[in-house]
Write an enzyme that holds these catalytic residues in place. Structure first.
Site, PDB file in Angstrom:
ATOM      1  CE  LYS A   1      -2.576  -1.260   3.922  1.00 28.99           C
ATOM      2  NZ  LYS A   1      -1.816  -1.982   3.799  1.00 28.99           N
TER       3      LYS A   1
ATOM      4  NE  ARG B   1      -3.885  -1.531  10.621  1.00 32.41           N
ATOM      5  CZ  ARG B   1      -2.627  -0.685   9.751  1.00 32.41           C
ATOM      6  NH1 ARG B   1      -2.723   0.803   9.039  1.00 32.41           N
ATOM      7  NH2 ARG B   1      -1.791  -1.100   9.589  1.00 32.41           N
TER       8      ARG B   1
ATOM      9  NE  ARG C   1       7.380  -3.014   6.313  1.00 38.79           N
ATOM     10  CZ  ARG C   1       6.203  -2.553   5.523  1.00 38.79           C
ATOM     11  NH1 ARG C   1       6.120  -2.907   4.785  1.00 38.79           N
ATOM     12  NH2 ARG C   1       5.563  -2.677   6.832  1.00 38.79           N
TER      13      ARG C   1
ATOM     14  NE  ARG D   1       5.982   0.030  10.024  1.00 34.93           N
ATOM     15  CZ  ARG D   1       5.083  -0.344   9.496  1.00 34.93           C
ATOM     16  NH1 ARG D   1       4.643  -0.132   8.326  1.00 34.93           N
ATOM     17  NH2 ARG D   1       3.870  -0.680   9.712  1.00 34.93           N
TER      18      ARG D   1
ATOM     19  NE  ARG E   1       2.139  -4.312  11.610  1.00 36.70           N
ATOM     20  CZ  ARG E   1       3.195  -4.512  10.164  1.00 36.70           C
ATOM     21  NH1 ARG E   1       4.289  -4.384  11.035  1.00 36.70           N
ATOM     22  NH2 ARG E   1       2.732  -3.210   9.572  1.00 36.70           N
TER      23      ARG E   1
HETATM   24  P1  AMP Z   1       1.043   0.443   9.285  1.00 39.21           P
HETATM   25  O1  AMP Z   1       1.984   1.173   9.008  1.00 39.21           O
HETATM   26  O2  AMP Z   1      -0.115   1.003   8.259  1.00 39.21           O
HETATM   27  O3  AMP Z   1       1.332  -0.754   9.053  1.00 39.21           O
HETATM   28  O4  AMP Z   1       0.546   1.177  10.687  1.00 39.21           O
HETATM   29  C1  AMP Z   1       1.475   1.002  11.777  1.00 39.21           C
HETATM   30  C2  AMP Z   1       0.566   0.532  12.809  1.00 39.21           C
HETATM   31  O5  AMP Z   1      -0.733   1.105  13.080  1.00 39.21           O
HETATM   32  C3  AMP Z   1      -0.687  -0.084  13.165  1.00 39.21           C
HETATM   33  O6  AMP Z   1       0.185  -1.945  12.998  1.00 39.21           O
HETATM   34  C4  AMP Z   1      -1.366  -0.344  14.578  1.00 39.21           C
HETATM   35  O7  AMP Z   1      -0.954   0.092  15.702  1.00 39.21           O
HETATM   36  C5  AMP Z   1      -1.416   1.457  13.886  1.00 39.21           C
HETATM   37  N1  AMP Z   1      -2.536   1.857  12.670  1.00 39.21           N
HETATM   38  C6  AMP Z   1      -2.737   2.573  11.781  1.00 39.21           C
HETATM   39  N2  AMP Z   1      -3.320   3.153  10.823  1.00 39.21           N
HETATM   40  C7  AMP Z   1      -4.083   2.813  12.109  1.00 39.21           C
HETATM   41  C8  AMP Z   1      -5.830   2.502  12.357  1.00 39.21           C
HETATM   42  N3  AMP Z   1      -5.754   2.461  11.248  1.00 39.21           N
HETATM   43  N4  AMP Z   1      -6.237   2.068  13.258  1.00 39.21           N
HETATM   44  C9  AMP Z   1      -5.728   1.874  14.130  1.00 39.21           C
HETATM   45  N5  AMP Z   1      -4.469   1.347  14.382  1.00 39.21           N
HETATM   46  C10 AMP Z   1      -3.615   2.161  13.165  1.00 39.21           C
END
Ligand code: AMP
Length: 212
Positions: free
Chosen positions: A13, A86, A125, A159, A170
């Site tokens: 994404k 999400r 990554r 990360r 996750r």
């Molecule tokens: P990402 O970079 O999109 O993989 O997000 C990293 C982490 O941020 C996720 O594993 C969640 O803990 C949190 N997070 C990001 N976006 C959301 C969302 N829309 N709702 C809830 N938690 C989020």
């Protein structure tokens, strides 16, 4: 044009939304990036989110909906959402927000990828510590080893939540809480699915064919 990119962690994404934001002049709204910035800056939201993110769980709907409400108000030329919604509660709140602003969703695009491939993608990554350009140990190395293609920096970072054990959490959160929003958009006729197992350029071609 307003777009959502849906898919599990590691589906691509971020990579695709960078390209689409640039090509279609859209504001990229990546909630994970926003939360990482809040954690780094030590804001009240960052302090609340840090432990939840490190545990591979989802930050509360209230916090996330508040963040997106503000962000959408600052993206008048159109947006691409990466990482939001999400949960079905977030999807319903987004519908309400758009309705009240007189906006609509033009495309919801799902990147479909097998779980086994996701673990391999995520665990390799990393990104440039200065400009954020994304790389991968196997699939996307810099042209010159150890030097960022985009900005020339030699500092990179990984990360905290890309560790194998957190990735498993996750993915669990994705299947339990996020996958149910796919039928939500399918029922509204806005969902298109692309094969996220293809290489990056091919996924981009599939998406641009949908967007026109
Ligand atoms: P990402 O970079 O999109 O993989 O997000 C990293 C982490 O941020 C996720 O594993 C969640 O803990 C949190 N997070 C990001 N976006 C959301 C969302 N829309 N709702 C809830 N938690 C989020």
């Amino acid at each position: 044009m307003n777009i959502i990119l849906l898919g599990p962690p590691g589906a691509g994404k971020g990579t695709q939304s960078d390209f689409l934001a640039e090509t279609y002049k859209l504001t990229k709204l990546a909630t994970g990036d926003m939360l990482r910035a809040a954690v780094k800056a030590g804001t009240p939201i960052g302090l609340k989110a840090k432990a939840v993110m490190e545990a591979g769980q989802l930050v509360s709907d209230d916090i996330m909906i508040g963040i997106i409400r503000d962000a959408i108000a600052q993206a008048p030329g159109g947006f691409i959402l990466d990482g939001f919604p999400r949960t079905t509660a977030q999807a319903a709140a987004l519908d309400e927000m758009l309705h009240s602003e007189g906006l609509k969703l033009n495309h919801v695009i799902e990147l479909k990828v097998d779980d086994a491939a996701l673990v391999a993608r995520i665990s390799g990554r990393y990104s440039c510590a200065r400009c954020g350009a994304g790389y991968h140990d196997t699939f996307r190395t810099p042209v010159v080893d150890g030097v960022c293609d985009a900005c020339g920096s030699t500092e990179f970072s990984r990360r905290a939540d890309d560790k194998a054990e957190t990735v498993a959490k996750r993915l669990e959160a994705y299947h339990a809480q996020t996958a149910p929003i796919i039928p939500y958009y399918r029922d509204r006729g806005t969902l298109k699915t692309v094969d996220g197992m293809a290489d990056i350029a091919d996924v981009t071609r599939q998406i641009t064919a949908i967007l026109g």
